[in-house]
Design an enzyme around this catalytic site. Structure first.
Site: not given
Ligand code: PSU
Ligand code: MN
Length: 305
Positions: A24, A85, A158
């Site tokens: 990604e 994003k 995360k």
């Molecule tokens: N993994 C990481 N750092 C990131 C991400 C993933 O180590 O920044 C990103 C990915 O693109 C994931 C996004 O889809 O964070 C999630 O964002 P949200 O919580 O707004 O859906």
């Protein structure tokens, strides 16, 4: 109609049926600071090559969906400050209007499916945010895992998220969540959470077989491989807990919402840990890239890609 541009290395791999791993770009534009973001992206690509597969970093650049980026494109994306994003909801709109955007886990899975790529490595998936009972902030990454046939290798969700609720939703959606080599789910920057993993596998071959069987049985969606960070790179969850709390409180006080929440929290945790969270994030992404390459190699050997 869909304007897709394959990097020469990826086009060649597709033609020869070689293993390919999708990557990604939101982690580059919104997940890490420059220049470590670009350095990490390059090291991740190199790690995939060293392990017998070809990397395909996804991004939309001026309306074109790129499957594999050149070193210059990576550098430019890593330095840019106003990149969108992109998730499932906005990737087509970005392409229609000639825009430029980085792909999240959800959008990268969509791009991988279009390109015929079955394995994808990242850091951590998005999930159910803490306080989602009032904000309704649940990442589209979870829905995507339920419908798009890509095996995603991550260090779990995360740890800024509500991990319990995240894994409950994945269970509801019928997404196989497989811990690699341990009984508990990992917690991104830490090897282990206190949650038992629904499934455990110890080899890339089993993971590849499970992916193929899932598809052959007509089940939609992919699998989440929860690969723990290497022990020597982890930050213990006791150390991180108060820091995550502080970052969350600040996000709340500043009314940070929607797509800005995750980048804000990762940025603050980086500052509050004086860079340790970034070092851990880099280590876990590299570790995920290696496992993803091994899975892609196994899938190729099983006659699929
Ligand atoms: N993994 C990481 N750092 C990131 C991400 C993933 O180590 O920044 C990103 C990915 O693109 C994931 C996004 O889809 O964070 C999630 O964002 P949200 O919580 O707004 O859906
Ligand atoms: Mn969100």
């Amino acid at each position: 109609m869909i304007n897709i541009q394959y990097a020469p290395e990826v086009a060649d791999a597709k033609e020869k049926n070689l293993p390919i791993v999708a990557l990604e770009s939101t982690i580059i534009t919104h997940g890490m600071p420059y220049p470590q973001n670009v350095e990490t992206a390059q090291r991740v690509e190199a790690c995939i090559r060293d392990n017998g597969a070809v990397p395909a970093t996804m991004a939309v650049i001026e309306g074109v969906l790129h499957v594999g980026l050149t070193a210059q494109q990576l550098e430019k994306l890593g330095k840019a400050t106003q990149v969108a994003k992109l998730s499932r909801a906005d990737i087509a709109a970005c392409m229609a209007t000639g825009g430029t955007g980085a792909t999240t886990v959800a959008a990268t899975m969509i791009a991988a499916r279009l390109a015929g790529i079955s394995v994808f490595a990242t850091g951590g998936i998005g999930g159910v945010h803490r306080g989602a009972e009032t904000t309704f902030d649940i990442s589209a990454d979870l829905q995507e895992l339920a419908q798009t046939p890509v095996t995603v290798v991550a260090a779990g969700a995360k740890a800024i998220l509500d991990l319990n609720k995240t894994y409950e939703v994945l269970e509801t959606l019928g997404v196989p969540v497989i811990a690699y080599g341990q009984n508990n789910l990992p917690a991104f920057w830490s090897v282990s959470s206190d949650l038992a993993a629904p499934l455990r596998m110890d080899t890339a071959a089993d993971i590849a077989k499970a992916h193929i069987l899932h598809r052959e049985m007509g089940l939609p969606g992919g699998q989440l491989i929860a690969n723990p960070i290497p022990v020597d790179a982890q930050i213990p969850s006791e150390t991180l807990a108060p820091i995550i709390e502080q970052a969350l409180a600040e996000a709340d006080a500043k009314n940070i919402s929607a797509k800005d929440v995750t980048p804000f929290l990762l940025g603050r945790i980086y500052e509050l840990t004086e860079g340790r969270s970034l070092a851990a994030n880099i280590a876990l992404v590299l570790n995920n890239a290696r496992l993803a390459a091994e899975i892609a190699v196994e899938m190729c050997e099983l006659g699929k890609k």
